[in-house]
Write a protein that holds these residues in place. Structure first.
Motif, PDB file in Angstrom:
ATOM      1  N   UNK A   1       0.836  -1.196   0.000  1.00  0.00           N
ATOM      2  CA  UNK A   1       0.000   0.000   0.000  1.00  0.00           C
ATOM      3  C   UNK A   1       0.873   1.249   0.000  1.00  0.00           C
ATOM      4  N   UNK A   2       0.967   1.825  -1.166  1.00  0.00           N
ATOM      5  CA  UNK A   2       1.845   2.962  -1.384  1.00  0.00           C
ATOM      6  C   UNK A   2       1.488   4.132  -0.469  1.00  0.00           C
ATOM      7  N   UNK A   3       0.177   4.431  -0.396  1.00  0.00           N
ATOM      8  CA  UNK A   3      -0.276   5.566   0.401  1.00  0.00           C
ATOM      9  C   UNK A   3       0.142   5.426   1.851  1.00  0.00           C
ATOM     10  N   UNK A   4      -0.005   4.217   2.392  1.00  0.00           N
ATOM     11  CA  UNK A   4       0.334   3.996   3.795  1.00  0.00           C
ATOM     12  C   UNK A   4       1.832   4.191   4.022  1.00  0.00           C
ATOM     13  N   UNK A   5       2.660   3.727   3.091  1.00  0.00           N
ATOM     14  CA  UNK A   5       4.099   3.903   3.234  1.00  0.00           C
ATOM     15  C   UNK A   5       4.482   5.376   3.250  1.00  0.00           C
ATOM     16  N   UNK A   6       3.878   6.121   2.335  1.00  0.00           N
ATOM     17  CA  UNK A   6       4.170   7.551   2.285  1.00  0.00           C
ATOM     18  C   UNK A   6       3.758   8.218   3.603  1.00  0.00           C
ATOM     19  N   UNK A   7       2.558   7.839   4.074  1.00  0.00           N
ATOM     20  CA  UNK A   7       2.054   8.419   5.321  1.00  0.00           C
ATOM     21  C   UNK A   7       3.010   8.158   6.479  1.00  0.00           C
ATOM     22  N   UNK A   8       3.391   6.887   6.620  1.00  0.00           N
ATOM     23  CA  UNK A   8       4.244   6.534   7.755  1.00  0.00           C
ATOM     24  C   UNK A   8       5.578   7.259   7.653  1.00  0.00           C
ATOM     25  N   UNK A   9       6.096   7.331   6.440  1.00  0.00           N
ATOM     26  CA  UNK A   9       7.383   8.001   6.318  1.00  0.00           C
ATOM     27  C   UNK A   9       7.242   9.490   6.619  1.00  0.00           C
ATOM     28  N   UNK A  10       6.091  10.073   6.278  1.00  0.00           N
ATOM     29  CA  UNK A  10       5.837  11.468   6.656  1.00  0.00           C
ATOM     30  C   UNK A  10       5.735  11.630   8.171  1.00  0.00           C
ATOM     31  N   UNK A  11       5.128  10.638   8.821  1.00  0.00           N
ATOM     32  CA  UNK A  11       5.006  10.708  10.274  1.00  0.00           C
ATOM     33  C   UNK A  11       6.399  10.704  10.910  1.00  0.00           C
ATOM     34  N   UNK A  12       7.255   9.810  10.422  1.00  0.00           N
ATOM     35  CA  UNK A  12       8.627   9.769  10.937  1.00  0.00           C
ATOM     36  C   UNK A  12       9.344  11.075  10.654  1.00  0.00           C
ATOM     37  N   UNK A  13       9.109  11.618   9.452  1.00  0.00           N
ATOM     38  CA  UNK A  13       9.796  12.851   9.083  1.00  0.00           C
ATOM     39  C   UNK A  13       9.398  14.003   9.999  1.00  0.00           C
ATOM     40  N   UNK A  14       8.091  14.141  10.257  1.00  0.00           N
ATOM     41  CA  UNK A  14       7.718  15.278  11.115  1.00  0.00           C
ATOM     42  C   UNK A  14       8.173  15.075  12.553  1.00  0.00           C
ATOM     43  N   UNK A  15       8.399  13.806  12.953  1.00  0.00           N
ATOM     44  CA  UNK A  15       8.919  13.571  14.287  1.00  0.00           C
ATOM     45  C   UNK A  15      10.440  13.670  14.300  1.00  0.00           C
ATOM     46  N   UNK A  16      11.039  13.924  13.134  1.00  0.00           N
ATOM     47  CA  UNK A  16      12.486  14.062  13.050  1.00  0.00           C
ATOM     48  C   UNK A  16      13.241  12.741  13.086  1.00  0.00           C
ATOM     49  N   UNK A  17      12.517  11.645  12.915  1.00  0.00           N
ATOM     50  CA  UNK A  17      13.210  10.352  12.960  1.00  0.00           C
ATOM     51  C   UNK A  17      13.729  10.009  11.558  1.00  0.00           C
ATOM     52  N   UNK A  18      14.768  10.694  11.178  1.00  0.00           N
ATOM     53  CA  UNK A  18      15.237  10.623   9.791  1.00  0.00           C
ATOM     54  C   UNK A  18      15.774   9.254   9.408  1.00  0.00           C
ATOM     55  N   UNK A  19      16.323   8.517  10.399  1.00  0.00           N
ATOM     56  CA  UNK A  19      16.838   7.181  10.058  1.00  0.00           C
ATOM     57  C   UNK A  19      15.683   6.267   9.657  1.00  0.00           C
TER      58      UNK A  19
END
Length: 720
Positions: A549-567
């Motif tokens: 599920x492409x949308x879910x992957x993008x979402x989760x990666x955005x969640x990590x990004x806004x939390x600053x969890x870049x790794x």
DNA sequence: CTAGGGTTAG
């Protein structure tokens, strides 16, 4: 079986003993002064008149017929002795009124006369009159025969009178009329099938001894109209096996079933149709066009259409509709143009299809042009056209026009209300939607599942949490409707966006088989509220149901990004690459002078790129002085502060709006832009400021809804 | 002398 009436002799009652009927004189008196010669000089006996009547009928001349009638009347001829022949003639000349007046005068009527009148009423769409006459016939103790019954069931089905139809069926049995007659049988089968009583239709059909093509076609149509398409195909097969030859009616009906089934059966039938020589019948070709388009083979539809010289309005409409349904909206509009060029006037079906094309493409001007055609063709009162117009204006962001159309229609069925509520929902006017919904219930119109879907999505788009919950619980209490996963998804979205994530999660657990959409909706709520831990948990659910599920992957990666969890973000990126999932790039477009300009983030390829940059710079100065601060939380790449600000600066929606402002500096029409993804928070804020400093209305349609910006505010109230 | 079934849309 005893018949009440003796065989009526063709004569009767001397003319003098009749009260002079007003009708004769009034309707034919204007002929009195015209001394036109009758074809046969001064007829005096029966055979002369019979010849005359025959001549009038052959010429279909109502005028001559009335004159002959008058002549009989004036010459003292007992014209009612020819009552039946006169009625037949009037009906053949198309005047039910003359026939009916004469019918009422006749002291005694032959069963054939009754049947002719009833049949004429049904054929002219006057089924109510037909039933009235049928009932009068029963009251006068005239026994209906197989001819009567072969026609009268259609009247009951036209009027939707289930009970009356069944009573007539009962009478048929009591009178001992042969049920095994194919004519009577097909009337009954057709009626029961149209009432959705397929089992009854089947039973009647089975009782007919000598089945024929009409009877079986009626059954096939009944099956297709109630979703029993496999069954329809079975009946068709049985028919061929029994050696009953299918005709054009059968083929055009069975192809509908094939289209819905979407398998290869349609091609097989097509082959058979060519073999039987029916492929050049226009109605059959039309069904072929529809069948191929429903099967997703729109190119085959086009091929069939090209080789169809006699294409009529229905054929054109079938093709245009097929193109829209297969995502070829532009071609559908071109076809429409061609069709109009052939001076075929569109009907309600055609117009609702092309309006749909306009709404998908958000083509406001074209939509308005078609609205003009709607008026010109006088179809503005049609319900489907109205619904399509409301939908088109709604999807083009003109909620005011949508409401105008809605208010102009007086018959407000549930379809129209759904369209209007949906338009409100997409533009974020939650109150409008809820108000209309409540009003609808107060006026006693039952909402259906689509109504609930629209109003719930309106609540979630506008952040009307309490209203949404109230409406959802009324849906749960509704005995006729069951909430679907789509309904649940709306409420999960509503609660999730409001920050009530636990409630949302519990709601999903109430669903028997929650689908991936529900969990992804919750995931998106996690993103809004930065709930990283919950997001991880929800993601495992998503992956259980849909790995890629492409949308879910993008979402989760955005969640990590806004939390600053870049790794974590880079892990996700690698994972997505491995799975060949691609984030679709953000794109915005705007129409200027009949041309669509598309922009991607940071894209320098546009010919006016320099001017656009200058405009962006001017806007930045103006709005920063009013307090705009770039919100770098929406930057999802690992960059330093300055770079982050820069990257926000070139989001595609900003470029499109700057270009729009440049392109029509001198008029103050509103700016409409479209975006394939959702508008980011920073851009949303930016557009609010720009709408203020430029004193322009800006309408942005993103992947899910509309935002109307005026004077520093957005219609969504920052809920999206 | 009177009779039955079909094609396009949300």
């Amino acid at each position: 079986m005893l018949r009440c009436l003796p065989k009526v002799p063709d004569f009767i009652i001397p003319f003098q003993s009749l009260a002079l009927p007003t009708f004769h004189i009034s309707s034919v008196s204007h002929c009195l002064h015209k001394h036109i010669e009758l074809n046969s000089p001064c007829p005096t006996d029966l055979s002369d008149y019979i010849v005359l009547l025959q001549q009038c009928t052959n010429r279909k001349s109502l005028w001559d017929l009335r004159r002959t009638h008058l002549h009989m009347h004036k010459s003292g001829f007992p014209h009612l002795s020819l009552g039946n022949k006169l009625i037949q003639s009037y009906l053949k000349c198309g005047s039910i009124e003359d026939a009916s007046n004469l019918f009422d005068e006749m002291p005694q009527r032959h069963i054939v006369t009754w049947n002719s009148m009833i049949s004429a009423y049904v054929c002219h769409g006057l089924s109510g009159e037909a039933i009235g006459l049928f009932e009068r016939m029963c009251l006068e103790n005239v026994f209906a025969d197989e001819f009567t019954f072969s026609i009268v069931f259609k009247a009951f089905s036209d009027m939707g009178l289930v009970h009356g139809g069944r009573k007539a069926h009962g009478l048929l049995v009591v009178l001992g009329v042969e049920v095994s007659d194919a004519f009577v049988g097909s009337g009954l089968v057709d009626m029961y099938a149209k009432f959705g009583r397929l089992r009854d239709a089947r039973l009647v059909c089975d009782r007919v001894v000598e089945k024929d093509v009409v009877l079986l076609t009626a059954l096939i149509v009944g099956c297709t109209q109630h979703g029993e398409n496999g069954e329809a195909l079975e009946v068709f097969r049985g028919m061929i096996v029994e050696g009953i030859k299918a005709n054009d009616f059968t083929f055009s009906s069975i192809l509908i079933a094939c289209g819905v089934l979407g398998d290869r059966s349609g091609m097989q039938i097509h082959g058979l149709m060519v073999k039987f020589g029916y492929d050049y019948v226009v109605a059959c070709r039309t069904s072929l066009v529809t069948m191929y388009s429903k099967c997703g083979s729109i190119d085959d539809s086009l091929k069939v259409f090209e080789r169809c010289p006699g294409a009529n309005l229905v054929t054109w409409t079938a093709l245009i509709t097929g193109l829209v349904q297969n995502g070829r909206e532009e071609s559908s509009l071109l076809m429409f143009k061609q069709m109009v060029g052939k001076s075929l006037s569109p009907n309600a079906f055609t117009l609702s299809s092309v309006l749909r094309a306009c709404s998908v493409l958000a083509m406001y001007e074209q939509g308005q042009q078609i609205h003009c055609i709607v008026f010109k063709t006088g179809l503005h009162g049609e319900r489907y056209v109205g619904a399509a117009l409301i939908d088109m204006y709604g999807k083009c962001g003109s909620i005011g026009m949508a409401r105008l159309v809605f208010d102009s229609l007086d018959k407000r069925g549930v379809v129209l209300i759904n369209s209007m509520i949906n338009s409100y929902a997409q533009s974020g006017y939650g109150e409008g939607a809820v108000e209309l919904f409540d009003h609808m219930r107060k006026s006693g119109i039952e909402p259906n599942d689509a109504t609930f879907l629209s109003v719930l999505s309106a609540c979630s788009n506008a952040g009307l949490v309490e209203e949404g919950c109230r409406i959802f619980s009324s849906l749960q209490r509704n005995s006729k409707l069951d909430p679907s996963t789509d309904h649940y998804a709306c409420v999960v979205d509503l609660l999730g966006r409001a920050g009530r994530l636990e409630e949302a999660e519990n709601l999903i657990k109430q669903v028997e088989e929650p689908d991936v959409v529900l969990w992804r909706t919750l995931l998106s709520a996690c993103r809004i509220h930065g709930k990283v831990e919950m997001a991880r948990r929800v993601m495992t659910r998503v992956l259980e149901l849909d790995q890629g599920n492409e949308g879910a992957h993008v979402l989760l990666s955005n969640i990590f990004a806004s939390a600053g969890e870049w790794s974590e973000v880079s892990n996700m990126k690698i994972a997505m690459k491995d799975m060949k999932l691609k984030k679709s790039p953000g794109m915005s477009w705007i129409k200027v002078d009949r041309e669509v300009h598309t922009f991607m983030a940071g894209d320098p390829s546009h010919p006016s790129a320099t001017e656009i940059n200058e405009e962006l710079e001017r806007l930045r100065e103006k709005i920063e002085s009013l307090g705009y601060v770039p919100d770098v939380r929406f930057v999802l790449q690992d960059l330093n502060e300055e770079e982050k600000k820069r990257s926000l600066y070139y989001h595609s929606e900003k470029i499109a709006i700057a270009f729009g402002l440049l392109s029509n500096k001198h008029n103050n029409t509103c700016i409409r832009i479209f975006k394939n993804l959702r508008v980011c928070g920073d851009c949303h804020n930016w557009i609010k400021y720009v709408s203020k400093v430029s004193e322009r209305e800006i309408i942005a349609r993103d992947a899910k809804r509309f935002h109307h910006f005026t004077d520093g505010m957005c219609s969504c109230g920052d809920h999206w």
